[in-house]
Design an enzyme around this catalytic site. Structure first.
Site, PDB file in Angstrom:
ATOM      1  N   LYS A 189      51.078  26.816 -18.582  1.00  0.00           N
ATOM      2  CA  LYS A 189      51.640  25.475 -18.449  1.00  0.00           C
ATOM      3  C   LYS A 189      51.395  24.986 -17.031  1.00  0.00           C
ATOM      4  O   LYS A 189      52.015  25.445 -16.082  1.00  0.00           O
ATOM      5  CB  LYS A 189      53.139  25.441 -18.744  1.00  0.00           C
ATOM      6  CG  LYS A 189      53.550  23.992 -19.000  1.00  0.00           C
ATOM      7  CD  LYS A 189      54.985  23.681 -18.698  1.00  0.00           C
ATOM      8  CE  LYS A 189      55.333  23.517 -17.254  1.00  0.00           C
ATOM      9  NZ  LYS A 189      54.756  22.326 -16.591  1.00  0.00           N
ATOM     10  N   GLU A 264      56.219  33.953  -7.466  1.00  0.00           N
ATOM     11  CA  GLU A 264      55.748  33.641  -6.107  1.00  0.00           C
ATOM     12  C   GLU A 264      56.450  32.351  -5.729  1.00  0.00           C
ATOM     13  O   GLU A 264      56.188  31.307  -6.317  1.00  0.00           O
ATOM     14  CB  GLU A 264      54.229  33.509  -6.117  1.00  0.00           C
ATOM     15  CG  GLU A 264      53.617  33.686  -4.739  1.00  0.00           C
ATOM     16  CD  GLU A 264      53.356  32.365  -4.062  1.00  0.00           C
ATOM     17  OE1 GLU A 264      54.257  31.922  -3.299  1.00  0.00           O
ATOM     18  OE2 GLU A 264      52.307  31.771  -4.308  1.00  0.00           O
ATOM     19  N   CYS A 298      53.584  27.088   0.146  1.00  0.00           N
ATOM     20  CA  CYS A 298      54.776  27.942   0.110  1.00  0.00           C
ATOM     21  C   CYS A 298      54.870  28.777   1.377  1.00  0.00           C
ATOM     22  O   CYS A 298      55.949  29.168   1.785  1.00  0.00           O
ATOM     23  CB  CYS A 298      54.760  28.810  -1.132  1.00  0.00           C
ATOM     24  SG  CYS A 298      53.170  29.582  -1.393  1.00  0.00           S
ATOM     25  N   GLU A 395      63.427  24.655   2.912  1.00  0.00           N
ATOM     26  CA  GLU A 395      62.003  24.422   2.728  1.00  0.00           C
ATOM     27  C   GLU A 395      61.784  22.918   2.511  1.00  0.00           C
ATOM     28  O   GLU A 395      62.316  22.345   1.565  1.00  0.00           O
ATOM     29  CB  GLU A 395      61.495  25.204   1.509  1.00  0.00           C
ATOM     30  CG  GLU A 395      59.995  25.134   1.367  1.00  0.00           C
ATOM     31  CD  GLU A 395      59.471  25.950   0.190  1.00  0.00           C
ATOM     32  OE1 GLU A 395      60.114  25.936  -0.878  1.00  0.00           O
ATOM     33  OE2 GLU A 395      58.408  26.569   0.348  1.00  0.00           O
TER      34      GLU A 395
END
Ligand code: ADP
Length: 492
Positions: A189, A264, A298, A395
């Site tokens: 997906k 991750e 990331c 973040e």
């Protein structure tokens, strides 16, 4: 091909594929629904894409199960599997210009980056795993008694793969490479913001001769298509890249079927510059480590810690570089920064910039929107940031750097580790002992010394703590896609 110095504008590519791939066939969603994918540079519609949900996921899982249990994939020699992965890499290389432009169109990343980073890394990753296909092997084990004991590494089965929008093709390659090498089948997906290159890779996979049902692609939204994949009882594993909050949801949803999970996730990575570093290299590394890909990495080096004695000098130099970054049309080959991926990300980043300003940090460059169309944000740097500020703990996933100062090694190790994230870290120093002490002590899955964002298909990548579970890339990723079987044979 134009280089960054000879400016050129690359043409917008044709969109060739917008449907769902199941069992080698391109189909509309069972519901007939579609969703829009938007060009982040213009806010205009690129294409309507088939919107898969539970019904489509179920069909895709059935196709993947059949391809796994019977048919050509299940009986194919491992070396021939490798050959097909090589063929896919070759086709991606043959369609390099189209795919890099399509990535730029859907994601907004500068064409120069798509060409210099995304595409080469995609091709390299697939070739690396093509080479592994016939080298996944077990051991013979000298157990007590008159027995032959050996292990087999068998393909795990039907793997659900859910990826984000920041590196759509590269995340596809990181997921497909080890899964295909191990002999698994896939239901992928892609992210709803950026489905187009994954679908085009699906077409190329079919052209390469990867058998129907081995790779199925269901574009759609997370809570519908994504969650159905996670809950499906006939899916053996979920590999997910995205936010830790989504991973928590996925872990809960996967609990009932005890799926294998690899994650991750995000980070708030420290990038530590000691006074004895090569300052030119450290400034360039800090710029690249944070601003690359619009800050949508990331592993972005979003907490830049600079030793007190050189902080002023460092800030002057990084501000100069950030202000000089060319922001604009991502199809212009000299552009260094494109738009953020969508309105939600744009709004979230702008709200962090406001928090930085109201929270007492000094906004020394940037801080504003660029233009009035497209999700462009100025390269932004905050100085005098302290550990407790919002911009130092959360973040941001945008072009926003926080600069903090520090005094010594022990202090910086402790402050580097005072986050629930642990994805990456970097240290800049000419003192090799200090570099290794830091590398050993920092709780992060990847540590770069005097460099940043150096990726290679052979080097494992993943997070400590809430930045992930398991490792992608390298031989390590193959463990994510195999079950270990022990066979004990009586020799009496
Ligand atoms: P981001 O904030 O970077 O978009 P997300 O973690 O929200 O990160 O999204 C990453 C991927 O996870 C996307 O493909 C998204 O559709 C998918 N996703 C989001 N929510 C869920 C969910 N509840 N279950 C499964 N997949 C999800």
């Amino acid at each position: 091909m134009a280089t960054a110095t000879e400016q050129a504008t690359i043409a917008t590519p044709e969109v060739r594929q917008t449907k769902i791939l199941i069992n080698g066939e391109w189909r509309d969603a069972v519901s007939g629904k579609t969703f829009q994918t938007i060009n982040p540079a213009t806010e205009e519609l690129i294409a309507e894409v088939a919107e898969g949900d539970e019904a489509d996921i179920d069909l895709a899982v059935k196709a993947a199960r059949k391809a796994f249990e019977s048919g050509p994939w299940a009986t194919m020699d491992a070396r021939d599997r490798g050959r097909l992965i090589h063929r896919l890499a070759d086709l991606i290389e043959e369609n390099f210009d189209e795919l890099s432009a399509l990535e730029t169109l859907d994601n907004g990343k500068p064409i120069a980056d798509a060409r210099a980073a995304d595409l080469p890394l995609v091709i390299d990753c697939l070739r690396y795993y093509a080479g592994w296909a016939d080298k996944i092997q077990g051991d013979t084990i000298p157990i007590r008694g008159n027995f032959l004991c050996y292990t087999r590494r068998e393909p795990l089965g039907v793997c659900g793969q859910i990826i984000p929008w920041n590196f759509p093709m590269l995340m596809t390659a990181w997921k497909w490479g080890p899964a295909l090498a191990a002999g698994c089948t896939i239901v992928m997906k892609p992210a709803e913001q950026t489905p187009l290159t994954c679908l085009r890779m699906g077409e190329l996979a079919m052209e390469a001769g990867i058998p129907p049902g081995v790779i199925n692609i269901v574009p759609g939204y997370g809570p519908t298509a994504g969650a159905s994949l996670v809950k499906h009882p006939d899916v053996d594993k979920i590999a997910f890249t995205g936010e830790h909050l989504t991973a928590q949801r996925i872990m809960a949803d996967a609990a009932m079927t005890l799926k294998r999970l690899t994650f991750e996730l995000g980070g708030k990575s420290p990038n530590v510059v000691f006074a004895d570093a090569d300052i030119d290299a450290a400034v360039a590394g800090a710029e690249f480590g944070l601003f690359f890909n619009q800050g949508q990495c990331c592993c972005a080096g979003s907490r830049v810690f600079v030793e007190e004695s050189i902080k002023e000098q460092f800030v002057d130099r990084i501000v100069e570089r950030a202000a000089a970054r060319k922001v604009g049309n991502p199809f212009d080959t000299s552009t260094m920064q494109g738009p953020q991926v969508d309105q939600d990300q744009f709004d979230k980043i702008m709200s962090y910039i406001e928090k930085g300003k109201s929270g007492g940090a000094a906004c020394v460059t940037g801080g504003n929107r660029v233009g009035d169309k497209g999700y462009f944000i100025e390269p932004t740097i905050f100085d005098n940031v302290t550990d407790d500020m919002d911009i130092a703990t959360n973040e941001i996933f945008g072009p926003v750097m926080s600069i903090l100062s520090f005094k010594d090694l022990d202090e910086i190790i402790e402050r580097s580790n005072s986050t629930f994230y642990g994805l990456a870290a970097a240290v800049w120093t000419r003192d090799i002992g200090k570099a290794h002490q830091y590398a050993n002590a920092v709780k992060a899955g990847t540590v770069w010394v005097n460099c940043y964002d150096v990726f290679d298909a052979g080097a494992p990548f993943g997070g400590f703590k809430m930045s992930g579970i398991g490792r992608e890339l390298g031989a390590a990723a193959l463990n994510n896609y195999t079950e270990l079987k022990t066979v004990t044979v009586s020799l009496d």
